[in-house]
Motif scaffolding. Sequence first.
Motif, PDB file in Angstrom:
ATOM      1  N   UNK A 749      33.145  56.579  36.691  1.00 16.76           N
ATOM      2  CA  UNK A 749      33.952  55.980  35.242  1.00 16.76           C
ATOM      3  C   UNK A 749      35.204  57.262  35.223  1.00 16.76           C
ATOM      4  N   UNK A 750      34.690  58.208  35.333  1.00 12.71           N
ATOM      5  CA  UNK A 750      35.275  59.049  34.990  1.00 12.71           C
ATOM      6  C   UNK A 750      37.020  59.446  35.993  1.00 12.71           C
ATOM      7  N   UNK A 751      36.721  58.925  36.811  1.00 11.61           N
ATOM      8  CA  UNK A 751      37.656  58.866  38.017  1.00 11.61           C
ATOM      9  C   UNK A 751      38.825  58.193  38.226  1.00 11.61           C
ATOM     10  N   UNK A 752      37.840  57.188  37.614  1.00 11.60           N
ATOM     11  CA  UNK A 752      38.356  55.892  36.726  1.00 11.60           C
ATOM     12  C   UNK A 752      39.290  55.662  35.937  1.00 11.60           C
ATOM     13  N   UNK A 795      44.622  55.109  33.951  1.00 14.90           N
ATOM     14  CA  UNK A 795      44.011  54.869  34.855  1.00 14.90           C
ATOM     15  C   UNK A 795      44.247  55.034  36.351  1.00 14.90           C
ATOM     16  N   UNK A 796      42.416  55.989  36.854  1.00 13.92           N
ATOM     17  CA  UNK A 796      42.803  56.988  37.870  1.00 13.92           C
ATOM     18  C   UNK A 796      43.838  58.382  37.720  1.00 13.92           C
ATOM     19  N   UNK A 797      43.686  58.771  36.648  1.00  7.89           N
ATOM     20  CA  UNK A 797      44.552  59.715  36.366  1.00  7.89           C
ATOM     21  C   UNK A 797      43.748  60.911  35.948  1.00  7.89           C
ATOM     22  N   UNK A 798      42.959  60.737  36.882  1.00  7.88           N
ATOM     23  CA  UNK A 798      41.797  62.266  36.942  1.00  7.88           C
ATOM     24  C   UNK A 798      42.274  63.183  38.042  1.00  7.88           C
ATOM     25  N   UNK A 846      30.314  53.478  43.595  1.00 13.16           N
ATOM     26  CA  UNK A 846      31.374  52.865  42.855  1.00 13.16           C
ATOM     27  C   UNK A 846      31.345  52.135  41.712  1.00 13.16           C
ATOM     28  N   UNK A 847      31.766  53.529  40.657  1.00 15.19           N
ATOM     29  CA  UNK A 847      32.032  53.049  38.883  1.00 15.19           C
ATOM     30  C   UNK A 847      30.878  53.687  38.299  1.00 15.19           C
ATOM     31  N   UNK A 848      29.872  54.439  39.009  1.00 17.36           N
ATOM     32  CA  UNK A 848      28.721  55.550  38.435  1.00 17.36           C
ATOM     33  C   UNK A 848      29.460  55.848  37.369  1.00 17.36           C
ATOM     34  N   UNK A 849      28.249  56.395  36.333  1.00 16.32           N
ATOM     35  CA  UNK A 849      28.996  57.081  35.500  1.00 16.32           C
ATOM     36  C   UNK A 849      28.546  56.458  33.753  1.00 16.32           C
ATOM     37  N   UNK A 850      29.440  56.877  33.176  1.00 19.27           N
ATOM     38  CA  UNK A 850      29.489  55.860  31.941  1.00 19.27           C
ATOM     39  C   UNK A 850      30.047  54.876  31.659  1.00 19.27           C
ATOM     40  N   UNK A 851      29.549  53.837  30.573  1.00 20.14           N
ATOM     41  CA  UNK A 851      30.288  52.871  30.802  1.00 20.14           C
ATOM     42  C   UNK A 851      31.761  52.425  30.255  1.00 20.14           C
ATOM     43  N   UNK A 852      32.108  52.691  30.181  1.00 22.05           N
ATOM     44  CA  UNK A 852      33.825  52.159  30.019  1.00 22.05           C
ATOM     45  C   UNK A 852      34.288  51.007  30.322  1.00 22.05           C
ATOM     46  N   UNK A 853      34.504  49.851  29.191  1.00 19.02           N
ATOM     47  CA  UNK A 853      35.404  48.881  30.019  1.00 19.02           C
ATOM     48  C   UNK A 853      36.782  49.826  30.032  1.00 19.02           C
ATOM     49  N   UNK A 855      38.246  51.312  32.921  1.00 17.45           N
ATOM     50  CA  UNK A 855      37.447  51.307  34.293  1.00 17.45           C
ATOM     51  C   UNK A 855      37.581  49.657  35.029  1.00 17.45           C
ATOM     52  N   UNK A 856      37.265  49.085  33.447  1.00 11.00           N
ATOM     53  CA  UNK A 856      37.798  47.587  34.842  1.00 11.00           C
ATOM     54  C   UNK A 856      38.764  47.191  34.242  1.00 11.00           C
TER      55      UNK A 856
END
Length: 960
Positions: A749-752, A795-798, A846-853, A855-856
């Motif tokens: 989710x850091x990437x997303x 979004x996806x700006x990592x 896909x979507x591992x890491x901290x919960x981030x709304x 990211x959806x």
Amino acid sequence: MFLFPHTEEHPFSHLIDTLKDGDLKFFNPQKLNDAKYDKLPLAIRVLLEAAIRKCDHFYVKEEDVHNILNWSQQQNVVEVPFSPGRVLLQDFTGIPAMVDLAAMRDAVSKHGVDPSLVNPVCPTDLIVDHSLQIDLSKCAIQNGPPPRSSPARPTPRRSSHCGSERWSCSKGSCADTPAGPGRPAPAVQQIENTPLLCPFHLQPVSEPETVLKTQEMELIRNKERLQFFKWCSKAFKNVNVVPPDVGAVHQVNLEYLSRVVQESQGFIHPDSVVGTDSHTTMINGLGVLGWGVGGIESEAVMLGQPVSLTLPQVVGCKLVGSINTLATSIDIVLGITKHLRQAGIAGKFVEFFGPGVSQLSIPDRTTIANMCPEYNATVSFFPVDHVTLKHFRQTNFTEEKLELLEAYLKAVKLFRSYEDSSEDPQYSEVVEIDLSSMTPHVSGPKRPQDRVAVSNMKEDFQSCLNEKVGFKGFHISKDKQDTLVPFLHAGQEYELAHGSVVIAAVISCTNNCNPSVMLTAGLLAKKAVEAGLSVKPYIRTSLAPGSGMVTHYLNTSGVLPYLSQLGFEVIGYGCATCVGNTTPLPEPVTEAIKQGDLVACGVLSGNRHFEGRLYDQVKANYLASPPLVVAYAIAGTVGINFEKEPLGVTSEGKEVFLRDVWPTREEVHHIEQDKVISSIFTELRARREKGNLFWNNLECPESVVFPWDPKSTYIRSPSFFKNLCKEVQPPQSIENAHVLLFLGDKVTTDHISPAGSIARVSAAAKYLLSQRLTPREFNSYGARRGNDAVMTRGTFASIKLQNRFIGKPAPKTLHIPSGQTLDVFEAAERYQKDGVPLIILAGKGYGSGNSRDWAAKGPYLLGVRAVIAESFENMHKNHLVGMGVMPLQFLPGQNADSLELCGKERFTITLPDDLSPKQQLTVKTSSRKTFSVTTLFDNEMDLAFYRHGGLLQYVARTLL
């Protein structure tokens, strides 16, 4: 929406029992007279009680109650509802939730519905704690010379009298020697609205400049967001906002909000909570069942929807043996984390039992419970026992409340005696852990699950330099591993090498709730200063306690000035370093790292440290206990064997080893018992209720609907309800979709949805510049989560995003029709203008890491209709469903490579009218390939959310 059950209509009214001579009622599952109840894990008993109490034949049915009671046969088979007692929000994830509710008020009012009906049904606490940034640090002295006249005291102040000047007290001389050429001594820190105390005289002195300035900048920078939060606290019922500078969400939850036993309309029941902070699971250490959810699920619970979960398997973690005298609580935590990760308990509950549990203090238990996301458990539950009650007596529970708590928990068999094996429930499986086997470890350099014994740290880091680039390796050639880069800092020359520590942060995350480890760090600092050791001034040191309580006991125990002298000054209360809010490193340090292509290191006492998260130029990051953070800062490198090499050398040439300054468990225990006292909790309660002057004087609108400011760059009405209508439209097939991103494994989710600073060349930066903001005013992505225009562009700006279309880490993608490489947002915007639906191809996790709304939410607003991956992190998968984005899984053994997909094809996914959970769908490509995928809808509720276009639309239509 849930209402409290009317007892005469309630299907389980025969289970009602009373306490306090009939004044208090409760549902007593023991009156079911079923022997199965006594063998249920205690966490399952909490789920059962909630199902009995909330049974209304609509959201919760009698069948659900019987399924939970028959847990041994139904575990991991049936879906059951759970209605938590409260919701916990932090501001990064809380602001989009509250913005969505404010937007929902607008949407329903346009359909003639009273907007004031949109309120949280479930009590909701929102803690403003994630907006802190480290703008200033080390405002007083850092790394000054050790005291010469009194080895038991830190470097003295400018004035010899306390109270007469900023750095003084009123009881006479604190010491006799100057602070050092041209520099004041470190200030003793305090919590706001309580006096700053001189540690020697316990008399008030002024608050240090670092805290005041950092807090002032935080409040000014986030004024617009804070005004919105204050409007929420007034406009919405059942919303309690805890203002900034009080503490981190998990600490406030532990110290102030937890109830253990709740009372509502004459009925008492177990406290329970779901929260949008990843540390919500900490509360399980108090015997309160709780876990983290995304902002999307939290909004549903706030509006009366139960959480739907598969009746979980419960792993019993049996603790035996005695704790090693040299092991800290963090060693115990990481040791248990490693054992449970290896046990393969993803998605399961963990419940602790066995004689070893009684050796763990409540801070130990809450720290262990906090780490359960790292071994992928849902919760790590410690039932209440005599140790818990003893802890409550030292906090803010009255004797009357404790008597009620104990009587109720014993009446419903939610109280444990860990030494009595006859009380042990039946578990799905048992994992036994010997506490005597725990030794000091750190985790890193890139992932929290990669543990390294401190005794092997030097060799392990060397192997990381040798290994190929991957989860641990950096692939530094042999001829460059001994590179030394000289640089000037503050007029003095230093050298950096591979392994040099440039960030050392004790932060408001995970460990700071535990007095023993923080006091160990403070006592270590004290002994190090007394021994003549210091920290190099270019190292970015900081101390961001989880709450003012930590500052209070560090202050009153007399160790805070020693931490300050080593550079660990309190910079404020909230999440900072671990969410990327680190002030830039000194320019000479950054240039030296670049010049030598060095693997510089950060050491922090947190639980997250993905590569590049702390700072772009810091490649290696290690999680460590607070005292080890201090130790590595003093050493200046992670390439050290503490057993054989000195921590430092004094000006007299004397070698000082870590063993010389490490405090004993007896020393720490004595200080903990003597200083961490009940008055702290009483004082904190008064402080929280009083608030701060800025918050108290902050003006906010008085309207029922929020008056959106079209010029605002922080708060914007999102477009989720743009086409809301009363009728549900059938889901449309996805035809001729392009692939927006072609991703590999472990996309987090850091990437997303990055949470740190906004890069000056990003799409979000371009938008903010168009709004006439300067880069200094950008703030962070987390602070701007209430603005969908910023978050969609983010979004996806990592910079660490690995998109196979590009071939290197970058926040870019290929716009397939034109062949141009663009920012992800710009490519998605082109596709949307052309009416082209989008999908994402991904690998495992896909979507591992901290919960981030977001990211959806971000992919949804970019136009992504589906994500096809080998596997998903479960919570993120649920978020995608909640936003109306379809999660699709390749069949076992298949992936994009095995199917020979290049990603440039166009994809068609036909949806049947009778879409069902776990259904296989056929995917056709423009290259005439055909393959099958599985829909990851778990139940009918998931399908309902998807058909409505997402959970928000579902809830809004319910109100309509």
